[in-house]
Design a protein around this motif. Structure first.
Motif, mmCIF file in Angstrom:
data_model
loop_
_atom_site.group_PDB
_atom_site.id
_atom_site.type_symbol
_atom_site.label_atom_id
_atom_site.label_comp_id
_atom_site.label_asym_id
_atom_site.label_seq_id
_atom_site.Cartn_x
_atom_site.Cartn_y
_atom_site.Cartn_z
ATOM 1 N N GLY A 232 0.788 -1.228 0.000
ATOM 2 C CA GLY A 232 0.000 0.000 0.000
ATOM 3 C C GLY A 232 0.815 1.270 0.000
ATOM 4 N N LEU A 233 2.141 1.149 -0.271
ATOM 5 C CA LEU A 233 3.013 2.314 -0.379
ATOM 6 C C LEU A 233 3.700 2.302 -1.749
ATOM 7 N N PRO A 234 2.958 2.498 -2.818
ATOM 8 C CA PRO A 234 3.567 2.441 -4.148
ATOM 9 C C PRO A 234 4.549 3.588 -4.352
ATOM 10 N N ALA A 235 5.470 3.398 -5.281
ATOM 11 C CA ALA A 235 6.417 4.463 -5.617
ATOM 12 C C ALA A 235 5.676 5.600 -6.306
ATOM 13 N N TYR A 236 5.884 6.822 -5.810
ATOM 14 C CA TYR A 236 5.386 7.973 -6.550
ATOM 15 C C TYR A 236 6.537 8.682 -7.250
ATOM 16 N N GLU A 237 7.762 8.282 -6.909
ATOM 17 C CA GLU A 237 8.987 8.771 -7.540
ATOM 18 C C GLU A 237 9.985 7.624 -7.465
ATOM 19 N N ILE A 238 11.082 7.706 -8.176
ATOM 20 C CA ILE A 238 12.001 6.570 -8.277
ATOM 21 C C ILE A 238 12.314 5.944 -6.922
ATOM 22 N N SER A 239 12.617 6.754 -5.927
ATOM 23 C CA SER A 239 13.087 6.243 -4.638
ATOM 24 C C SER A 239 12.110 6.492 -3.493
ATOM 25 N N PRO A 244 -1.520 6.621 -0.496
ATOM 26 C CA PRO A 244 -2.208 7.659 -1.274
ATOM 27 C C PRO A 244 -2.415 8.932 -0.466
ATOM 28 N N GLY A 245 -2.012 10.067 -1.038
ATOM 29 C CA GLY A 245 -2.162 11.346 -0.383
ATOM 30 C C GLY A 245 -1.062 11.708 0.596
ATOM 31 N N ALA A 246 -0.075 10.826 0.769
ATOM 32 C CA ALA A 246 0.960 11.058 1.783
ATOM 33 C C ALA A 246 2.326 11.377 1.188
ATOM 34 N N ALA A 247 2.396 11.658 -0.097
ATOM 35 C CA ALA A 247 3.677 12.041 -0.709
ATOM 36 C C ALA A 247 4.203 13.315 -0.069
ATOM 37 N N CYS A 248 5.514 13.477 -0.092
ATOM 38 C CA CYS A 248 6.122 14.714 0.415
ATOM 39 C C CYS A 248 5.768 15.844 -0.552
ATOM 40 N N ARG A 249 4.954 16.770 -0.115
ATOM 41 C CA ARG A 249 4.477 17.832 -1.007
ATOM 42 C C ARG A 249 5.611 18.765 -1.424
ATOM 43 N N HIS A 250 6.574 18.965 -0.543
ATOM 44 C CA HIS A 250 7.693 19.841 -0.905
ATOM 45 C C HIS A 250 8.496 19.238 -2.057
#
Length: 383
Positions: A232-239, A244-250
């Motif tokens: 339940g923690l898919p890659a949103y960037e290479i590393s 869902p909704g918890a990506a680093c917004r900065h």
């Protein structure tokens, strides 16, 4: 201006220099905290004059080791940011921290100062690996720091480094399972790379250690992607992996080529100015930066406008890191051109056919195979 604005603040000091690190970090016997606080506040005010009238949606304290900053300094910078700009009601304020017991002891004060997200540099869950990586904390200290972080911050993340010397895919899979039991909403998982100018670069060149084979490293990358997605923690960037909704917004501001200002030694900024993307770079040496700020009110070394092809290439290099890829319409706003039109079919078609890129009416993105070979892919695209 509807684009979000991020504020990055760089604290350049560490207790020791990690042998793999090529960041702008320095070891000093003592740091005059009050003097540095005054200088950072002065350059923050200069940054507000560079990018006025914006809404700040994120702040990020990076380094170096910003958890070595006095909480008073962190709080002063957060308060001054809210005075200089309008700030979002749900502003994300991240601080990077080492998981030593001393620094974890500051978490309550840092949370009180306004930090609401912490990123811990755990790097390994194996004691021998921590020693090899030059880390000052133990596995037990890291676990303790994670417990403290959960108590004080609504959001937290930690980093691990894999493809270490002697590490097998099977051993990494076991460490990954342990990490998932500890994880909250976000994990950053980096493959060990040997960077020029580091101690590891010299040692690796001498043959003091060997990295896993390319096949094993690729297998570790692939199993990381699959296991984190299944959890339940898919890659949103290479590393970087998140619920869902918890990506680093900065960091999303960087990768979407949106606007941010940089404060502190070596800090970079990119912000829209007169229909161009203005690039700023501060003096990297701590003492040189400090002297310049005390003399001039800022430590800017270079200011340029990124235009035309350079702007497209910068946006491309950032956006293709994202699993969702590049939103073509958004890219046209921040880079001035649709990426598919700018690159042209002669460049794109062979890479699409080879399975490294995907193009549709709304997006251009690298496939998993393309992200795994992103440097080589980018060389083909920007040549």
């Amino acid at each position: 201006m509807t684009q979000p604005l991020g504020v990055y603040i760089h604290w350049p000091f560490c207790k020791s220099k990690c042998p793999y690190c090529d960041f702008n970090s320095h070891v000093r016997e003592g740091v005059q905290q009050a003097r540095w606080r005054k200088a950072l506040l002065a350059e923050l005010e200069h940054a507000a004059r560079e990018a006025p009238g914006r809404q700040v949606e994120t702040m990020f304290f990076g380094g170096g080791t910003p958890s070595l900053m006095e909480p008073e300094t962190v709080g002063a910078l957060i308060r001054r940011t809210t005075e200089l700009w309008d700030t979002a009601a749900d502003i994300e304020i991240t601080l990077e921290a080492n998981p030593t017991s001393v620094e974890a002891g500051r978490f309550a004060e840092l949370a009180e100062a306004g930090v609401n997200r912490v990123s811990l540099g755990v790097q390994a869950l194996d004691q021998a690996a921590l020693k090899f990586l030059g880390r000052e904390h133990s596995v037990d200290e890291a676990l303790g720091a994670l417990d403290v972080a959960r108590k004080h911050f609504a959001r937290h993340s930690f980093d691990l480094i894999y493809a270490r010397p002697g590490q097998t895919p099977e051993a990494w899979a076991q460490e990954l399972e342990q990490a998932l039991k500890l994880a909250g909403e976000h994990l950053s998982l980096y493959q060990l790379t040997i960077e020029r100018g580091t101690r590891f670069f010299a040692e690796h060149a001498k043959g003091d250690f060997a990295l896993p084979s390319e096949d094993d490293a690729a297998l570790m990358f692939e199993l990381t992607q699959a296991r984190l997605a299944a959890a339940g923690l898919p890659a949103y960037e290479i590393s970087n992996h998140a619920r869902p909704g918890a990506a680093c917004r900065h960091n999303l501001i960087y990768w979407r080529y949106q606007d941010y200002v940089g404060v502190g030694p070596g800090a970079h900024g990119r912000f829209t100015h007169d229909d161009a993307k203005r690039a700023t770079r501060r003096i990297s040496g701590p003492e040189g930066w400090l002297a310049a700020v005390e003399r001039d009110g800022h430590g800017t070394q270079e200011t340029t406008d990124v235009v035309g092809r350079d702007r497209v290439e910068e946006a491309l290099m950032m956006g293709l890191r994202l699993s969702d890829g590049i939103d073509r319409a958004q890219f046209a706003v921040v880079a001035g051109s649709d990426p598919v039109i700018a690159l042209g079919q002669p460049k794109l078609a062979p890479l699409v056919q080879a399975g490294f890129l995907e193009v549709d009416a709304t997006h251009l993105k690298a496939t998993q195979a393309g992200r795994q070979r992103l440097n080589a892919l980018l060389e083909r695209l920007v040549a």
